[in-house]
Write a protein that holds these residues in place. Structure first.
Motif, PDB file in Angstrom:
ATOM      1  N   ILE A 179      38.600  33.106  41.848  1.00 55.31           N
ATOM      2  CA  ILE A 179      38.602  33.102  40.586  1.00 55.31           C
ATOM      3  C   ILE A 179      39.173  31.912  39.330  1.00 55.31           C
ATOM      4  O   ILE A 179      38.431  31.932  38.668  1.00 55.31           O
TER       5      ILE A 179
ATOM      6  N   MET B 191      37.682  39.669  43.122  1.00 48.18           N
ATOM      7  CA  MET B 191      38.357  38.875  43.421  1.00 48.18           C
ATOM      8  C   MET B 191      40.114  39.447  42.918  1.00 48.18           C
ATOM      9  O   MET B 191      40.805  39.170  43.520  1.00 48.18           O
ATOM     10  N   TYR B 192      39.688  39.982  41.676  1.00 44.80           N
ATOM     11  CA  TYR B 192      41.098  39.909  40.506  1.00 44.80           C
ATOM     12  C   TYR B 192      41.123  41.465  41.613  1.00 44.80           C
ATOM     13  O   TYR B 192      42.263  41.290  41.942  1.00 44.80           O
TER      14      TYR B 192
ATOM     15  N   ILE C 168      35.510  41.103  34.551  1.00 39.76           N
ATOM     16  CA  ILE C 168      36.100  40.153  34.267  1.00 39.76           C
ATOM     17  C   ILE C 168      34.682  38.965  34.136  1.00 39.76           C
ATOM     18  O   ILE C 168      33.816  39.204  34.861  1.00 39.76           O
TER      19      ILE C 168
ATOM     20  N   PHE D 116      46.391  35.428  37.098  1.00 39.54           N
ATOM     21  CA  PHE D 116      45.820  35.597  38.965  1.00 39.54           C
ATOM     22  C   PHE D 116      46.704  34.854  39.715  1.00 39.54           C
ATOM     23  O   PHE D 116      46.766  35.216  40.792  1.00 39.54           O
TER      24      PHE D 116
ATOM     25  N   ILE E  40      28.557  36.143  39.239  1.00 36.61           N
ATOM     26  CA  ILE E  40      30.003  35.060  39.159  1.00 36.61           C
ATOM     27  C   ILE E  40      31.168  36.636  38.518  1.00 36.61           C
ATOM     28  O   ILE E  40      31.943  36.712  38.511  1.00 36.61           O
TER      29      ILE E  40
ATOM     30  N   ARG F  32      43.502  40.655  45.043  1.00 35.64           N
ATOM     31  CA  ARG F  32      44.613  40.114  44.721  1.00 35.64           C
ATOM     32  C   ARG F  32      45.702  40.773  44.593  1.00 35.64           C
ATOM     33  O   ARG F  32      46.867  41.077  44.978  1.00 35.64           O
TER      34      ARG F  32
ATOM     35  N   ALA G 131      34.066  37.705  39.999  1.00 40.18           N
ATOM     36  CA  ALA G 131      35.338  36.949  39.638  1.00 40.18           C
ATOM     37  C   ALA G 131      36.329  38.806  39.804  1.00 40.18           C
ATOM     38  O   ALA G 131      37.529  38.760  39.372  1.00 40.18           O
ATOM     39  N   THR G 132      35.108  39.932  39.164  1.00 38.44           N
ATOM     40  CA  THR G 132      36.432  41.115  39.030  1.00 38.44           C
ATOM     41  C   THR G 132      37.226  42.131  40.485  1.00 38.44           C
ATOM     42  O   THR G 132      37.865  42.147  40.382  1.00 38.44           O
TER      43      THR G 132
END
Lengths: 198, 248
Positions: free
Chosen positions: B85, A154-155, A111, B246, A147, A158, A151-152
């Motif tokens: 994010i 974290m996604y 991402i 998200f 970064i 989640r 981000a990947t």
């Protein structure tokens, strides 16, 4: 036109490769002219075969010549442990280590908010299906420590955390053989954060 | 000649196997690109200081074209941004917008301060959506297409209620509203907020809260205004629009 057409086409083809400029392309093209005919035929065959015979594994997304790939077929590997990586090259890097006995999932990218690459553009849906079908207990997020990779990670965390599956992130810190004195602040603070009991 | 500049990395691009081309927005030199040789090697000392949103002091050689970076020292990694994010998405958007809208090598210390402060507030947890809108309006002003928000764009009246006209490029008072039937009607606090967002220094921002529906309306107005007058396609906007994936 300085060159006869066959060699000029060959030069054009070489310039399509990354890091090859016009000068290098000319040098490579002339080198090919000097090669044995059998070697040139083998070379051409390898190029075509690599393109035609390789496909992506329908389970993990790794490049393979058989579907599912040899890693997914290997029953000695632990199916409850999946390591998520960005590229097929990362699978090769992990395999060189010879320590990991779980399976992989290749995202084919990361991402990237800066480039407008969102979750829909990477191979996440099949990962979610695998988590449901294969009884996975731990997901190791081995995306790059930048970064995009963060981000990947974290996604995915989640998305998956509510299901109760254990989520882990590979450690960040000093490279083996590195020098503490020359390490930068972010790396050092990450290394300190991830310290462990001896 | 080597020069020391304070700046923030707003864009990076891989170059070859081990190099990076880094765009830095600096206080002293404005926006410029430099080549960071070897920055992709794992043991490189410039690897971490060439990551996006790193605020640091850079020792660079700026020539007429692409300069080169010889060293970098981090002032702040704005860690709060890279660890969330949603903040990363907003920060990417403001960085890309800055990159697209400002000219190379033209210093603007005020805009630099606003940009830095916006990222710092984001990192510290202030609402990234509000901060982005504040910064965007200042950037539009710098780029020369800020909306008229101090008075009616048609008659100059300062008496509300106001609506926002895309076609006229700013606020329309109730007497001039007939000039654009498609103008957005603005609820009471929004005209004032638009003025505050455009003129107030981001550094002075204290606690600020907005009703969710007002925030959405203002976001829609600014987006539509940029699409009409801005011109450049912003790649990170696509990602920002997917943010609900998200937050769900």
């Amino acid at each position: 036109m300085y060159y006869p057409e066959p060699i000029s086409k060959l030069i054009d083809s070489f310039t399509k490769l990354p890091g090859i400029g016009p000068k290098t392309a000319v040098r490579l093209a002339f080198f090919v002219l000097e090669m044995e005919e059998d070697d040139v035929l083998d070379f051409a065959k390898s190029l075509v075969n690599a393109k035609r015979e390789l496909t992506h594994c329908s389970t993990c997304g790794h490049i393979t010549d058989q579907d599912p790939c040899s890693i997914c077929q290997d029953e000695s590997r632990d199916p409850t442990l999946i390591c998520v990586v960005q590229d097929p090259k990362d699978v090769i890097a992990m395999e060189k280590m010879k320590d990991f006995r779980g399976k992989y999932h290749v995202l084919h990218g990361a991402i990237s908010p800066m480039d407008g690459i969102g979750p829909e553009d990477i191979n996440v849906p099949s990962l979610i299906n695998r988590l449901k079908d294969e009884g996975v207990e731990e997901l190791i997020l081995a995306t790059n420590p930048n970064i995009e990779g963060e981000a990947t990670a974290m996604y995915i965390s989640r998305l998956v955390k509510p299901s109760g599956i254990r989520m882990t992130r590979i450690a960040h810190g000093l490279p083996v053989g590195g020098d503490l004195e020359y390490a930068d602040e972010v790396t050092l603070s990450k290394a300190l954060e991830g310290r462990r009991e001896l | 000649m080597l020069e020391k500049v304070e700046g923030i990395v707003i864009r990076t691009r891989d170059y070859g196997e081990t190099h990076k081309i880094v765009t830095i927005f600096s206080r002293e030199k404005g926006k410029f690109g430099v080549m960071a040789r070897g920055a992709k090697k794992p043991k490189s000392r410039t690897a971490s200081v060439t990551q996006p949103f790193i605020h640091g002091m850079y020792l660079i050689h700026i020539g007429s074209g692409l300069g080169s970076m010889s060293q970098g020292e981090m002032i702040s990694s704005l860690r709060g941004i890279r660890e969330d994010i949603v903040k990363t998405a907003y920060a990417s958007y403001v960085a890309e917008l800055t990159d697209k809208l400002i000219e190379e090598k033209q210093p603007d210390p005020f805009l630099y301060e606003q940009f830095l402060q916006t990222l710092q507030w984001m990192s510290e947890g202030k609402d990234p959506n509000i901060l982005t809108m504040m910064y965007e309006l200042k950037l539009f002003q710098k780029a020369g297409f800020a909306p008229v928000v101090d008075q009616c764009v048609h008659c100059g009246s300062t008496e509300g209620p106001f609506s926002f006209s895309m076609a006229e490029g700013g606020l329309l008072c109730f007497r001039s509203k007939h000039r654009d039937p498609e103008a957005y009607g603005l609820p009471d606090p929004l005209p004032k907020l638009l003025r505050v967002f455009l003129h107030m220094d981001v550094k002075r921002l204290g606690a600020i809260s907005m009703k969710e529906q007002n925030k959405k309306l203002l976001r829609q107005i600014i987006d539509e205004y940029y699409d009409r007058y801005g011109g450049y396609f912003i790649k990170s906007k696509k990602f920002l629009n997917q943010l609900d994936l998200f937050t769900e």
